[in-house]
Design an enzyme around this catalytic site. Structure first.
Site, short mmCIF file in Angstrom:
data_model
loop_
_atom_site.label_atom_id
_atom_site.label_comp_id
_atom_site.label_asym_id
_atom_site.label_seq_id
_atom_site.Cartn_x
_atom_site.Cartn_y
_atom_site.Cartn_z
N ASP A 102 5.06 -0.62 3.54
CA ASP A 102 3.63 -0.73 3.82
C ASP A 102 3.49 -1.81 4.88
O ASP A 102 4.20 -2.82 4.86
CB ASP A 102 2.84 -1.09 2.57
CG ASP A 102 1.35 -0.95 2.82
OD1 ASP A 102 0.94 -0.05 3.57
OD2 ASP A 102 0.57 -1.75 2.26
N SER A 103 2.59 -1.56 5.82
CA SER A 103 2.48 -2.51 6.93
C SER A 103 1.05 -2.53 7.42
O SER A 103 0.24 -1.67 7.07
CB SER A 103 3.43 -2.08 8.06
OG SER A 103 3.25 -0.71 8.37
N ASP A 106 -0.67 -1.19 18.47
CA ASP A 106 0.25 -1.76 19.46
C ASP A 106 -0.39 -2.04 20.82
O ASP A 106 -0.09 -3.08 21.44
CB ASP A 106 1.48 -0.86 19.65
CG ASP A 106 2.51 -1.05 18.55
OD1 ASP A 106 2.42 -2.05 17.83
OD2 ASP A 106 3.41 -0.20 18.43
P1 ITT Z 1 2.68 5.82 5.37
O1 ITT Z 1 2.77 7.31 5.44
O2 ITT Z 1 4.01 5.15 5.42
O3 ITT Z 1 1.82 5.35 4.21
P2 ITT Z 1 0.48 5.16 7.11
O4 ITT Z 1 0.33 4.74 8.54
O5 ITT Z 1 -0.17 6.44 6.69
O6 ITT Z 1 2.00 5.30 6.72
P3 ITT Z 1 -0.07 2.46 6.06
O7 ITT Z 1 -1.00 2.11 4.95
O8 ITT Z 1 1.30 1.89 5.99
O9 ITT Z 1 -0.10 4.05 6.14
O10 ITT Z 1 -0.77 2.03 7.43
C1 ITT Z 1 -0.29 1.10 8.27
C2 ITT Z 1 -1.23 1.01 9.45
O11 ITT Z 1 -1.04 -0.28 10.04
C3 ITT Z 1 -0.87 2.02 10.53
O12 ITT Z 1 -1.60 3.22 10.38
C4 ITT Z 1 -1.23 1.26 11.81
O13 ITT Z 1 -2.60 1.39 12.07
C5 ITT Z 1 -0.93 -0.19 11.43
N1 ITT Z 1 0.45 -0.54 11.82
C6 ITT Z 1 1.51 -0.71 11.01
N2 ITT Z 1 2.62 -0.99 11.71
C7 ITT Z 1 2.25 -0.98 13.01
C8 ITT Z 1 2.94 -1.16 14.21
O14 ITT Z 1 4.26 -1.38 14.25
N3 ITT Z 1 2.26 -1.09 15.34
C9 ITT Z 1 0.94 -0.85 15.35
N4 ITT Z 1 0.21 -0.64 14.26
C10 ITT Z 1 0.85 -0.70 13.08
#
Ligand code: ITT
Length: 211
Positions: free
Chosen positions: A79-80, A170
């Site tokens: 999660d990120s 990004d």
């Molecule tokens: P999962 O299927 O793994 O749940 P997701 O994108 O649907 O992925 P997350 O709750 O992990 O769900 O959302 C993380 C959001 O944070 C992602 O949609 C981006 O908007 C932002 N994010 C995470 N990592 C990033 C990165 O390396 N660069 C830019 N934005 C990022």
């Protein structure tokens, strides 16, 4: 002679993350990695309600546990998100849903989230636009052990998006020590300093000890 690699289910449906995770996972660990889509696992009832916790680590563990019954015993979840100082850490674990546009996905959702963040920071001057990306990774083993790691990348939020690489926020994020946005870095440059690169680097050391 080495046996066949252990199959690890990587619990993500975000194509941007899939690309990055594939680059970051060690090829020589005795493990092979498959995303949900590659494993033919269609969206599950309740899947959207798994990441309801207040920390990235809890969400990563919950996601790994949710998909554990559908795996061969090994699941990796992450999660990120982006935590902005001037917004008291928001959007944080709500990064994906910041624009409230549940009707959008992929690049259209990324654009809506970028617009929402720019609106939220409209009155915030350049020197107060500090932020950090955070990532938590959880690996669940067949005997139910959870290994976790985390990574952080500090930077600042620009007032206009720039660059076509990466995904999510990004184009708005300039990492510390760089004059370019994360979306203007080459993939290997992003991996070397990103929250995800750092979290997976720590996990790779754990993986070597596990196999
Ligand atoms: P999962 O299927 O793994 O749940 P997701 O994108 O649907 O992925 P997350 O709750 O992990 O769900 O959302 C993380 C959001 O944070 C992602 O949609 C981006 O908007 C932002 N994010 C995470 N990592 C990033 C990165 O390396 N660069 C830019 N934005 C990022």
């Amino acid at each position: 002679m080495p046996g066949s690699p252990i199959s690890v289910l990587v619990a993500t449906r975000n194509p941007g993350k899939v690309r990055e995770i594939a680059d970051l996972l060690p090829g020589d660990s005795g493990l092979s990695f498959h995303t949900l889509d590659e494993a033919g696992i269609s969206p599950q009832p309740g899947e959207e309600s798994v990441e309801v916790h207040e920390t990235f680590a809890e969400n990563a563990r919950a996601k790994a546990a949710f998909f554990h019954p559908l795996s061969d015993g090994w699941v990796l979840a992450e999660d990120s998100g982006l935590c902005v100082d001037a917004l008291d850490g928001a959007p944080g674990v709500g990064s994906k849903r910041f624009s409230n546009r549940a009707d959008l996905s992929g690049e259209a959702l990324d654009r809506a989230n970028i617009d929402a963040l720019l609106r939220a920071l409209e009155e915030v001057p350049a020197e107060k636009r500090g932020a950090e990306f955070r990532c938590a990774v959880a690996l669940l083993t067949p005997d139910g052990r959870a290994e976790t790691s985390a990574g952080v990348c500090r930077g600042r939020i620009r007032s206009r998006p720039r660059g076509g690489g990466g995904f999510g926020y990004d184009p708005l994020f300039v990492p510390e020590g760089f004059g370019r946005t994360m979306a203007e870095l080459r993939p290997e440059e992003k991996h070397a300093i990103s929250h995800r690169g750092r979290a997976f680097g720590k996990l790779a050391e754990l993986l070597i000890g596990l196999t």
